[in-house]
Design an enzyme around this catalytic site. Structure first.
Site, mmCIF file in Angstrom:
data_model
loop_
_atom_site.group_PDB
_atom_site.id
_atom_site.type_symbol
_atom_site.label_atom_id
_atom_site.label_comp_id
_atom_site.label_asym_id
_atom_site.label_seq_id
_atom_site.Cartn_x
_atom_site.Cartn_y
_atom_site.Cartn_z
ATOM 1 N N SER A 254 36.303 51.434 34.586
ATOM 2 C CA SER A 254 36.408 51.571 36.241
ATOM 3 C C SER A 254 36.630 50.261 36.783
ATOM 4 O O SER A 254 36.554 49.722 36.676
ATOM 5 C CB SER A 254 35.474 52.324 37.033
ATOM 6 N N LYS A 255 37.241 50.908 38.508
ATOM 7 C CA LYS A 255 37.862 49.645 38.918
ATOM 8 C C LYS A 255 36.544 48.916 39.331
ATOM 9 O O LYS A 255 36.634 47.700 39.837
ATOM 10 C CB LYS A 255 38.972 50.257 39.998
ATOM 11 N N ARG A 256 35.324 49.099 39.015
ATOM 12 C CA ARG A 256 33.976 49.038 40.339
ATOM 13 C C ARG A 256 33.871 47.335 38.452
ATOM 14 O O ARG A 256 32.145 46.805 39.220
ATOM 15 C CB ARG A 256 33.336 49.522 40.577
ATOM 16 N N SER A 257 34.084 47.769 38.136
ATOM 17 C CA SER A 257 33.858 46.798 36.179
ATOM 18 C C SER A 257 33.460 45.164 36.576
ATOM 19 O O SER A 257 33.070 44.699 36.247
ATOM 20 C CB SER A 257 34.570 46.533 34.970
#
Length: 482
Positions: A254-257
């Site tokens: 995910s982009k939050r990783s």
């Protein structure tokens, strides 16, 4: 044989995700391996999500990674324009949509939001909406009346309810889907812009694209592409769908990783060459299990038939190892240029920073690693006297105190503080005392660094910090031990 032409067609909506970079890389490698052309096309038909800075990110990333397009917005190869919004202005997509209407393969749809909302239904816990062909049978007169009333409309493809559509992928083989499960997708939106899928097909055909690389999340919509190609009477390109990229917990990256984009990785101290090498192996492997590749070697070795169907795990440990290998083999001047800002974050004293860089070059995996490794050059951290204990060298605090007291006057007399001269003098001292060199160096290195692990030995450190600072730190060591 037809010349290979591939395209990377990003939407400028934000950072360059690792999955997008892999698509660009595989697209480039397929073209170059086959002696073909690599085309950049900007797909900006989703005006709501368009981000101006994202265009710069696309160009910067391709440039930094060496994935240089043969054609694109700034390099016309006779197939332009290469920006979809510019192609829209020419009426290109509307023209093909209207041709499909004439053939009975598409139709005008005037249904409003309220009616479309009434078609939504829940299937297996998911809300889906399948259009019911309500506007398919409008007469020419009814359509004209709605035009005259300026009613907004879209153009939809007309997919038959019977039979099935079979799509072929180079990795996954044939995929068939009953037509009744395929929605009459929109080709032209009410704002006059084409949908992503429709513009894709038109542009790929007109630009002579032979191979299309995409993530396997698009496999479910793939039969719709086949329907479009069939309706237009065109030959489909070869499709290569790549496996999902997951994190270490096997969930979608995910982009939050924190490491899902190219920019994230560069900011974290990884070098472009290592990132490209690592991304190449997210779903592809060489038959001989080689892991370190230059871009030129990848071009030579890459065969898309070796792309896996299984999800690819983004293994940060492997990326760090790989990056360390690139740092080791990097020429020193380039390494120093990149490392200097990190060194200056922790060292403000007037020391030879190049000597410090040389000590850490083969010992770090990313540039930020060096900060914690070299901070003692600025100032000795607080440490416990247990640090002087070393079973292998048969050293302990008492022995350390004795050695430091004996070498301090020798170091005060020593004028030459080069590594070789200091080592020679201390070796001679050890021989006279019957000490192994490791026993002599352990307490000195501990006193001058305050650390159990250092990137250099005692005499290398002393050469860098100089005579005055070395003597001061050894005296502090003696005081601590006493």
């Amino acid at each position: 044989m037809k010349k290979i032409r591939t395209r990377f067609a990003p939407s400028p909506t934000g950072k360059m995700h690792v999955g997008n970079l892999r698509t660009a890389l595989y697209t480039y490698l397929i073209a170059k391996h086959g002696g073909g052309d690599f085309v950049l096309r900007i797909e900006d038909t989703d005006q709501e999500r368009f981000v101006e800075e994202a265009l710069d990110i696309i160009y910067r990333t391709l440039d930094a990674t060496g994935l240089i397009p043969d054609e694109g917005p700034d390099k016309d190869g006779g197939y332009g324009p290469y920006v979809q919004s510019e192609r829209v202005k020419s009426g290109l997509y509307k023209k093909y949509a209207e041709e499909l209407i004439e053939k009975g393969e598409a139709y005008y749809c005037f249904c409003d939001e309220e009616r479309l909302a009434s078609l939504r239904q829940e299937v297996g816990g998911k809300e889906i909406s399948v259009y019911d062909k309500h506007c398919l049978h409008l007469s020419k007169e009814e359509i004209q009346e709605k035009f005259d009333a300026n009613l907004p409309y879209v153009i939809r493809i007309n997919i038959p309810n019977e039979g099935e559509t079979t799509f072929h992928d180079e990795i996954y083989g044939d995929i068939s889907q009953p037509n009744e499960e395929l929605d009459d997708m929109i080709l032209i939106k009410s704002d006059g812009y084409p949908t992503y899928n429709f513009a894709n097909v038109i542009d790929d055909h007109l630009m002579g694209i032979t191979h299309v690389v995409r993530g396997n999340e698009y496999l479910s919509s793939a039969p719709k592409y086949t329907r479009l190609y069939n309706a237009l009477g065109w030959e489909e390109p070869k499709y290569i769908h790549c496996p999902l990229i997951t994190n270490e917990d096997h969930q979608k990256l995910s982009k939050r990783s924190g490491h899902s984009s190219y920019e994230d990785l560069i900011e974290q101290g990884f070098v472009p060459e290592a990132v490209v090498n690592f991304v190449a192996l997210l779903g592809w492997s060489s038959p001989d299990n080689q892991e370190i590749f230059s871009l030129e070697q990848l071009v030579e070795s890459f065969d898309y038939k070796h792309i896996s169907k299984s999800p690819a795990v983004f293994d940060m440990v492997k990326l760090r190892w790989m990056n360390g290998e690139y740092l080791k083999s990097m020429d020193f001047d380039t390494f120093y240029q990149n490392a200097e800002p990190y060194i200056k974050k922790v060292i403000s004293k007037d020391l030879d920073l190049k000597k410090i860089a040389a000590l850490v070059k083969t010992r770090i995996e990313t540039y930020p690693d060096l900060c914690e490794m070299i901070d003692f050059f600025e100032e000795v951290p607080e440490y416990e006297i247990e640090m002087y204990q070393n079973k292998r060298n048969k050293c302990n605090p008492e022995k350390s105190l004795s050695i430091l007291k004996e070498v301090l006057p020798l170091l005060e007399k020593q004028e030459d503080y080069s590594n070789d001269a200091l080592f020679s003098m201390l070796k001679q001292y050890g021989e006279e005392k019957g000490y192994k060199i490791g026993l002599v160096m352990w307490p000195i290195r501990t006193a001058v660094s305050g650390k159990r692990m250092t990137p250099g030995g005692a005499t290398e450190i002393m050469e860098i910090i100089g005579k005055e600072e070395s003597l001061k730190r050894i005296q502090s060591g003696i005081d601590k031990l006493q």
